[in-house]
Design a protein around this motif. Structure first.
Motif, PDB file in Angstrom:
ATOM      1  N   PRO A  38       0.767  -1.234   0.000  1.00  0.00           N
ATOM      2  CA  PRO A  38       0.000   0.000   0.000  1.00  0.00           C
ATOM      3  C   PRO A  38       0.805   1.295   0.000  1.00  0.00           C
ATOM      4  N   GLY A  39       1.987   1.329   0.544  1.00  0.00           N
ATOM      5  CA  GLY A  39       2.756   2.568   0.586  1.00  0.00           C
ATOM      6  C   GLY A  39       2.305   3.458   1.720  1.00  0.00           C
ATOM      7  N   GLN A  40       2.804   4.690   1.744  1.00  0.00           N
ATOM      8  CA  GLN A  40       2.486   5.618   2.826  1.00  0.00           C
ATOM      9  C   GLN A  40       1.148   6.304   2.552  1.00  0.00           C
ATOM     10  N   GLY A  41       0.476   6.686   3.632  1.00  0.00           N
ATOM     11  CA  GLY A  41      -0.791   7.407   3.517  1.00  0.00           C
ATOM     12  C   GLY A  41      -0.562   8.882   3.226  1.00  0.00           C
ATOM     13  N   LEU A  42      -1.647   9.585   2.915  1.00  0.00           N
ATOM     14  CA  LEU A  42      -1.588  11.017   2.649  1.00  0.00           C
ATOM     15  C   LEU A  42      -1.910  11.795   3.912  1.00  0.00           C
ATOM     16  N   SER A  43      -1.303  12.956   4.045  1.00  0.00           N
ATOM     17  CA  SER A  43      -1.657  13.830   5.164  1.00  0.00           C
ATOM     18  C   SER A  43      -2.976  14.533   4.848  1.00  0.00           C
ATOM     19  N   VAL A  44      -3.500  15.246   5.817  1.00  0.00           N
ATOM     20  CA  VAL A  44      -4.766  15.964   5.618  1.00  0.00           C
ATOM     21  C   VAL A  44      -4.607  17.033   4.542  1.00  0.00           C
ATOM     22  N   VAL A  45      -3.498  17.734   4.563  1.00  0.00           N
ATOM     23  CA  VAL A  45      -3.256  18.788   3.574  1.00  0.00           C
ATOM     24  C   VAL A  45      -3.135  18.192   2.172  1.00  0.00           C
ATOM     25  N   GLN A  46      -2.423  17.088   2.048  1.00  0.00           N
ATOM     26  CA  GLN A  46      -2.287  16.442   0.743  1.00  0.00           C
ATOM     27  C   GLN A  46      -3.636  15.925   0.238  1.00  0.00           C
ATOM     28  N   THR A  47      -4.435  15.363   1.133  1.00  0.00           N
ATOM     29  CA  THR A  47      -5.747  14.848   0.743  1.00  0.00           C
ATOM     30  C   THR A  47      -6.649  15.978   0.267  1.00  0.00           C
ATOM     31  N   LEU A  50      -5.444  17.250  -3.122  1.00  0.00           N
ATOM     32  CA  LEU A  50      -5.677  16.316  -4.221  1.00  0.00           C
ATOM     33  C   LEU A  50      -7.151  16.186  -4.584  1.00  0.00           C
ATOM     34  N   PHE A  51      -8.028  16.139  -3.588  1.00  0.00           N
ATOM     35  CA  PHE A  51      -9.429  15.855  -3.851  1.00  0.00           C
ATOM     36  C   PHE A  51     -10.346  17.076  -3.797  1.00  0.00           C
ATOM     37  N   VAL A  52      -9.841  18.240  -3.372  1.00  0.00           N
ATOM     38  CA  VAL A  52     -10.664  19.445  -3.317  1.00  0.00           C
ATOM     39  C   VAL A  52     -10.056  20.554  -4.177  1.00  0.00           C
ATOM     40  N   ALA A  57      -9.331  23.879  -9.154  1.00  0.00           N
ATOM     41  CA  ALA A  57      -8.412  24.575 -10.052  1.00  0.00           C
ATOM     42  C   ALA A  57      -8.644  24.159 -11.501  1.00  0.00           C
ATOM     43  N   LEU A  58      -8.851  22.861 -11.741  1.00  0.00           N
ATOM     44  CA  LEU A  58      -9.146  22.406 -13.104  1.00  0.00           C
ATOM     45  C   LEU A  58     -10.445  22.999 -13.624  1.00  0.00           C
ATOM     46  N   PHE A  59     -11.463  23.084 -12.775  1.00  0.00           N
ATOM     47  CA  PHE A  59     -12.729  23.689 -13.169  1.00  0.00           C
ATOM     48  C   PHE A  59     -12.535  25.147 -13.568  1.00  0.00           C
ATOM     49  N   VAL A  60     -11.784  25.889 -12.766  1.00  0.00           N
ATOM     50  CA  VAL A  60     -11.549  27.311 -13.056  1.00  0.00           C
ATOM     51  C   VAL A  60     -10.781  27.475 -14.367  1.00  0.00           C
ATOM     52  N   VAL A  61      -9.779  26.647 -14.591  1.00  0.00           N
ATOM     53  CA  VAL A  61      -8.993  26.731 -15.830  1.00  0.00           C
ATOM     54  C   VAL A  61      -9.867  26.421 -17.042  1.00  0.00           C
ATOM     55  N   ILE A  62     -10.659  25.352 -16.967  1.00  0.00           N
ATOM     56  CA  ILE A  62     -11.509  24.977 -18.105  1.00  0.00           C
ATOM     57  C   ILE A  62     -12.573  26.036 -18.351  1.00  0.00           C
ATOM     58  N   ALA A  63     -13.214  26.542 -17.291  1.00  0.00           N
ATOM     59  CA  ALA A  63     -14.226  27.582 -17.457  1.00  0.00           C
ATOM     60  C   ALA A  63     -13.605  28.854 -18.037  1.00  0.00           C
ATOM     61  N   GLY A  64     -12.411  29.202 -17.584  1.00  0.00           N
ATOM     62  CA  GLY A  64     -11.730  30.376 -18.123  1.00  0.00           C
ATOM     63  C   GLY A  64     -11.399  30.223 -19.598  1.00  0.00           C
TER      64      GLY A  64
END
Length: 88
Positions: A38-47, A50-52, A57-64
């Motif tokens: 499994p490897g190492q887990g993600l920290s709260v900041v990384q999670t 990655l998921f928020v 950011a992708l939404f803003v770039v595509i909408a722009g």
């Protein structure tokens, strides 16, 4: 009649959710499979990043890009301007 349908839909959604929760088996996650690494887990900041933040950011770039590269010439005409354009 709408209240009865809404109640029926709510009961169906609640029942479906309850059945999904009861039938899922989190205990199977404890059993390790052969070759599992499994490897190492993600920290709260990384999670959160990655998921928020990354999807936002992708939404803003595509909408722009859609707004900047919009080639349509359709513009909204106010009701008072429609008569003036018809006369011209």
């Amino acid at each position: 009649m709408d209240k009865k349908n809404a109640l029926r839909a709510g009961a169906l959604a609640a029942g479906t959710t309850l059945m999904m929760l009861l039938m899922s088996s989190p205990a199977l996650a404890l059993a390790r499979d052969d070759g599992d690494d499994p490897g190492q887990g993600l920290s709260v900041v990384q999670t959160l990043g990655l998921f928020v933040l990354l999807p936002l950011a992708l939404f803003v770039v595509i909408a722009g890009l859609v707004m900047v590269l919009d080639k349509s010439k359709i513009r909204v005409i106010k009701p008072g301007q429609a008569k003036a354009r018809a006369k011209a």
